[in-house]
Motif scaffolding. Sequence first.
Motif, PDB file in Angstrom:
ATOM      1  N   PHE A   1       0.832  -1.201   0.000  1.00  0.00           N
ATOM      2  CA  PHE A   1       0.000   0.000   0.000  1.00  0.00           C
ATOM      3  C   PHE A   1       0.870   1.256   0.000  1.00  0.00           C
ATOM      4  O   PHE A   1       0.650   2.190  -0.779  1.00  0.00           O
ATOM      5  CB  PHE A   1      -0.918  -0.037   1.230  1.00  0.00           C
ATOM      6  CG  PHE A   1      -1.708   1.215   1.431  1.00  0.00           C
ATOM      7  CD1 PHE A   1      -2.801   1.496   0.624  1.00  0.00           C
ATOM      8  CD2 PHE A   1      -1.361   2.111   2.427  1.00  0.00           C
ATOM      9  CE1 PHE A   1      -3.524   2.642   0.818  1.00  0.00           C
ATOM     10  CE2 PHE A   1      -2.085   3.265   2.619  1.00  0.00           C
ATOM     11  CZ  PHE A   1      -3.172   3.533   1.813  1.00  0.00           C
ATOM     12  N   LYS A   2       1.902   1.275   0.873  1.00  0.00           N
ATOM     13  CA  LYS A   2       2.803   2.429   0.933  1.00  0.00           C
ATOM     14  C   LYS A   2       3.508   2.636  -0.404  1.00  0.00           C
ATOM     15  O   LYS A   2       3.668   3.762  -0.879  1.00  0.00           O
ATOM     16  CB  LYS A   2       3.829   2.228   2.052  1.00  0.00           C
ATOM     17  CG  LYS A   2       3.359   2.758   3.393  1.00  0.00           C
ATOM     18  CD  LYS A   2       4.157   2.171   4.520  1.00  0.00           C
ATOM     19  CE  LYS A   2       5.408   2.929   4.786  1.00  0.00           C
ATOM     20  NZ  LYS A   2       6.076   2.410   6.004  1.00  0.00           N
TER      21      LYS A   2
ATOM     22  N   PHE B   1       6.351   8.502   2.115  1.00  0.00           N
ATOM     23  CA  PHE B   1       5.803   7.153   2.246  1.00  0.00           C
ATOM     24  C   PHE B   1       6.894   6.091   2.169  1.00  0.00           C
ATOM     25  O   PHE B   1       6.700   4.972   2.614  1.00  0.00           O
ATOM     26  CB  PHE B   1       4.769   6.897   1.139  1.00  0.00           C
ATOM     27  CG  PHE B   1       3.448   7.535   1.410  1.00  0.00           C
ATOM     28  CD1 PHE B   1       2.544   6.921   2.264  1.00  0.00           C
ATOM     29  CD2 PHE B   1       3.115   8.741   0.841  1.00  0.00           C
ATOM     30  CE1 PHE B   1       1.326   7.508   2.522  1.00  0.00           C
ATOM     31  CE2 PHE B   1       1.901   9.329   1.099  1.00  0.00           C
ATOM     32  CZ  PHE B   1       1.003   8.710   1.940  1.00  0.00           C
ATOM     33  N   PHE B   2       8.037   6.439   1.599  1.00  0.00           N
ATOM     34  CA  PHE B   2       9.088   5.434   1.434  1.00  0.00           C
ATOM     35  C   PHE B   2      10.031   5.370   2.624  1.00  0.00           C
ATOM     36  O   PHE B   2      10.809   4.434   2.728  1.00  0.00           O
ATOM     37  CB  PHE B   2       9.903   5.727   0.169  1.00  0.00           C
ATOM     38  CG  PHE B   2       9.194   5.322  -1.069  1.00  0.00           C
ATOM     39  CD1 PHE B   2       9.182   4.001  -1.468  1.00  0.00           C
ATOM     40  CD2 PHE B   2       8.518   6.248  -1.824  1.00  0.00           C
ATOM     41  CE1 PHE B   2       8.516   3.620  -2.613  1.00  0.00           C
ATOM     42  CE2 PHE B   2       7.847   5.879  -2.966  1.00  0.00           C
ATOM     43  CZ  PHE B   2       7.846   4.555  -3.361  1.00  0.00           C
TER      44      PHE B   2
ATOM     45  N   GLY C   1       2.911   6.018  -2.489  1.00  0.00           N
ATOM     46  CA  GLY C   1       4.106   6.833  -2.699  1.00  0.00           C
ATOM     47  C   GLY C   1       4.420   7.001  -4.164  1.00  0.00           C
ATOM     48  O   GLY C   1       4.741   8.101  -4.634  1.00  0.00           O
ATOM     49  N   SER C   2       4.298   5.910  -4.940  1.00  0.00           N
ATOM     50  CA  SER C   2       4.590   5.994  -6.373  1.00  0.00           C
ATOM     51  C   SER C   2       3.614   6.926  -7.073  1.00  0.00           C
ATOM     52  O   SER C   2       4.011   7.713  -7.936  1.00  0.00           O
ATOM     53  CB  SER C   2       4.512   4.612  -7.008  1.00  0.00           C
ATOM     54  OG  SER C   2       5.246   3.698  -6.261  1.00  0.00           O
TER      55      SER C   2
END
Lengths: 107, 156
Positions: free
Chosen positions: A4-5, A57-58, A9-10
């Motif tokens: 999900f992250k 997010f990463f 993030g992408s």
Amino acid sequence: MELFKLIVGSVFIFTGLFIFGVATIGLFRFRYVLNRIHVAAKCDSLAALFVCVGLMFFSSSPGPIIKLAVIACFIWLTNPVASHLVSKIEVETNENLEDECKVEELP
Amino acid sequence: MPILLFLLWLVFNERITADVIITGVIAVLILTWFLSRFGGWSLKRDGQFAARIPAFIGFVINLIIEMCIANIHMIALVLSDKPNESIRPAIVKHKTPLKTSVGRVALANSITLTPGTITVDVGDNCVYVHAIDERARKSLENSSLENKLINMEKGL
């Protein structure tokens, strides 16, 4: 959760990169300084925000997240001041301003 | 403000040890003295700004939403067939009831951040704005950001 992250993030980073790309294209498509600033300076500040949020997010630890937030804040404070100064100098020094845009009232 | 500066210093260092804290306290004390001497800083002013933090967060969220909407319009303008012919740039004078310099600077910066409008100069009771087309001029006239700033300015 990791997947999900990665996806969120992408999505943020690619949206930011898309806006950066459009801003660069716009820089070449417009002819006059004051029109160029609109795309060059402003789309960049939103794109930088998107990229920073995407990078948040990463990262797993809180340190880099706060640092990215501080970077975004400083970009949002300095970017309008820089573009404002460029436009102010242009308006004050250009004698043929009427050719480029309709002037209702000058400072 | 001193607490904020100290927290920023800790964030930049990413670790809490004795030497970091001692250096930070000394630097923050020097900066606080400098700000109160030359920057017009005082505890009363800090309290006034601290009371407006919730309103300010709402203002920033509103600003980001407006930026996204205006950015989509700007992207459509750039990718259209003839961008140079379809825009109608103009410099307009926009009257504002904001009194304090902090409020006017915040208004000018938020106008510049929204794509389609740039603040060229700030006067006593007005800002001079370069707008790229009709739509940007209309959004300038009825923006909710200015009302939020007027509410925040009360009692400052």
